[in-house]
Design an enzyme around this catalytic site. Structure first.
Site, PDB file in Angstrom:
ATOM      1  N   HIS A   7       0.835  -1.211   0.000  1.00 42.66           N
ATOM      2  CA  HIS A   7       0.000   0.000   0.000  1.00 42.66           C
ATOM      3  C   HIS A   7       0.866   1.256   0.000  1.00 42.66           C
ATOM      4  O   HIS A   7       0.607   2.198  -0.754  1.00 42.66           O
ATOM      5  CB  HIS A   7      -0.917  -0.002   1.225  1.00 42.66           C
ATOM      6  CG  HIS A   7      -1.701   1.266   1.400  1.00 42.66           C
ATOM      7  ND1 HIS A   7      -2.928   1.469   0.809  1.00 42.66           N
ATOM      8  CD2 HIS A   7      -1.420   2.396   2.087  1.00 42.66           C
ATOM      9  CE1 HIS A   7      -3.373   2.669   1.128  1.00 42.66           C
ATOM     10  NE2 HIS A   7      -2.472   3.251   1.910  1.00 42.66           N
ATOM     11  N   GLU A   8       1.890   1.276   0.848  1.00 35.03           N
ATOM     12  CA  GLU A   8       2.767   2.442   0.908  1.00 35.03           C
ATOM     13  C   GLU A   8       3.550   2.617  -0.394  1.00 35.03           C
ATOM     14  O   GLU A   8       3.808   3.740  -0.827  1.00 35.03           O
ATOM     15  CB  GLU A   8       3.715   2.341   2.099  1.00 35.03           C
ATOM     16  CG  GLU A   8       3.008   2.320   3.452  1.00 35.03           C
ATOM     17  CD  GLU A   8       2.059   3.491   3.660  1.00 35.03           C
ATOM     18  OE1 GLU A   8       2.296   4.579   3.101  1.00 35.03           O
ATOM     19  OE2 GLU A   8       1.058   3.301   4.376  1.00 35.03           O
ATOM     20  N   HIS A  38       3.167   9.170  -6.603  1.00 38.58           N
ATOM     21  CA  HIS A  38       4.062  10.333  -6.657  1.00 38.58           C
ATOM     22  C   HIS A  38       4.854  10.361  -7.957  1.00 38.58           C
ATOM     23  O   HIS A  38       4.991  11.414  -8.594  1.00 38.58           O
ATOM     24  CB  HIS A  38       5.008  10.299  -5.453  1.00 38.58           C
ATOM     25  CG  HIS A  38       5.926  11.475  -5.372  1.00 38.58           C
ATOM     26  ND1 HIS A  38       7.287  11.349  -5.173  1.00 38.58           N
ATOM     27  CD2 HIS A  38       5.697  12.798  -5.486  1.00 38.58           C
ATOM     28  CE1 HIS A  38       7.843  12.544  -5.154  1.00 38.58           C
ATOM     29  NE2 HIS A  38       6.903  13.446  -5.336  1.00 38.58           N
ATOM     30  N   HIS A  64       1.668   4.629  -2.840  1.00 36.54           N
ATOM     31  CA  HIS A  64       1.829   6.092  -2.752  1.00 36.54           C
ATOM     32  C   HIS A  64       3.078   6.553  -3.504  1.00 36.54           C
ATOM     33  O   HIS A  64       3.079   7.622  -4.127  1.00 36.54           O
ATOM     34  CB  HIS A  64       1.916   6.519  -1.290  1.00 36.54           C
ATOM     35  CG  HIS A  64       0.618   6.408  -0.552  1.00 36.54           C
ATOM     36  ND1 HIS A  64      -0.556   6.957  -1.022  1.00 36.54           N
ATOM     37  CD2 HIS A  64       0.308   5.804   0.630  1.00 36.54           C
ATOM     38  CE1 HIS A  64      -1.538   6.717  -0.164  1.00 36.54           C
ATOM     39  NE2 HIS A  64      -1.038   6.010   0.844  1.00 36.54           N
TER      40      HIS A  64
END
Length: 231
Positions: A106-107, A114, A110
Site C-alpha cells: 500500500h505504501e 508520486h 503512494h
C-alpha cells in the site's frame, strides 16, 4: 417535532452527529488494529518480508531511487515524497505475514502515485500548508472571536477548518487508489488468490479509518458553521 437547534432536551443535533462520527472513528481504529493483529499471524506463502515485497514492487515499477527505512511505532508506515523514502514499522519491515506485505505494498502505491504525478495526491500535497495553518489556529480564532465577540474571527476559523475538510476528502481517493495499486502488484506473483482476500480485509479496515476521519471533520465543520450562524 425536532428543533433544528436542539435534540432531546437541549442536546444540539449538530453536536449529536459529531459524537456519532467520533464514535464511528473509534470503532474504525479498533477494527484496523484488530484486523492487522489477526493477519499479522498469517504467514504469507511467498515468505517475503514487507521490506522484500516493497523493494520488489518498487523495482518492478522503475523506482530504484526510492529508499526503504525502518521506523518505530506500530502502523506508522508512510511514504515521504520529499525525500523519496518509504518508512515501514518493524512489524511490516521485518514481518512476512499477509498483513505486513499488504501494508508495505500500500505504501509503495503512494510512491507510484508520486512518480506518476497522480492528480489527487498533487492536490492533497498542495493544500498541506493550509491544513497546517488550520490545525494550529482554527480553534484559537474561533475562541478569540467568541470572547471578543468578533464574528469575522469566527468566520476565518471556519474557513480555515474547511481546508482541513477538503484535505480529508481528497485523501480518500488517494488511499483507495494506493490500495488498488497494492492489490494489482501483489497479484503479480507475490500473493495467492486465497491470500488476496486477507490482504483486502487489512487494507479495507485501514481505509475505513480515513472515511470516518472525513466524517468527523465534516461533522465538526457543520458544528462550527452552526456556531458562527448563532453568534
Amino acid at each position: 417535532m425536532i428543533n433544528p437547534y436542539g435534540f432531546y432536551g437541549g442536546l444540539n443535533i449538530e453536536y449529536f452527529f459529531l459524537l456519532l462520527a467520533i464514535g464511528l472513528s473509534m470503532v474504525a481504529q479498533f477494527k484496523v488494529q484488530s484486523t492487522f493483529n489477526r493477519y499479522l499471524k498469517q504467514r504469507s506463502l511467498s515468505g517475503l518480508t514487507g521490506f522484500e515485497t516493497a523493494r520488489r514492487i518498487l523495482d518492478r515499477n522503475g523506482l530504484y531511487n526510492v529508499q526503504i527505512e525502518m521506523v518505530g511505532g506500530k502502523l506508522s508506515d508512510h511514504y515521504d515524497p520529499r525525500s523519496k523514502v518509504l518508512r515501514l514499522s518493524r512489524d511490516v519491515y521485518s514481518g512476512n505475514s499477509v498483513a505486513s506485505i499488504g501494508v508495505a505494498a500500500h505504501e509503495v502505491g503512494h510512491a507510484i502515485q508520486h512518480a506518476e504525478a497522480y492528480a489527487p495526491l498533487k492536490i492533497r500535497n498542495a493544500i498541506v500548508p493550509v491544513v497546517n495553518f488550520g490545525s494550529k489556529s482554527v480553534f484559537l480564532l474561533i475562541m478569540a472571536g467568541i470572547v471578543l465577540q468578533m464574528s469575522s474571527l469566527i468566520s476565518l476559523g471556519v474557513l480555515a477548518f474547511m481546508g482541513i475538510v477538503i484535505f480529508q476528502l481528497v485523501t480518500l481517493p488517494v488511499e483507495f487508489d494506493a490500495s488498488s495499486r497494492a492489490i494489482k502488484n501483489l497479484k503479480n506473483g507475490i500473493i495467492t488468490a486465497e491470500e488476496e482476500s486477507s490482504v483486502k480485509k487489512v487494507l479495507g479496515a485501514a481505509a475505513m479509518t480515513y472515511v470516518t476521519a472525513a466524517l468527523v471533520s465534516i461533522a465538526q465543520l457543520v458544528r462550527l458553521m452552526g456556531l458562527s450562524r448563532r453568534d
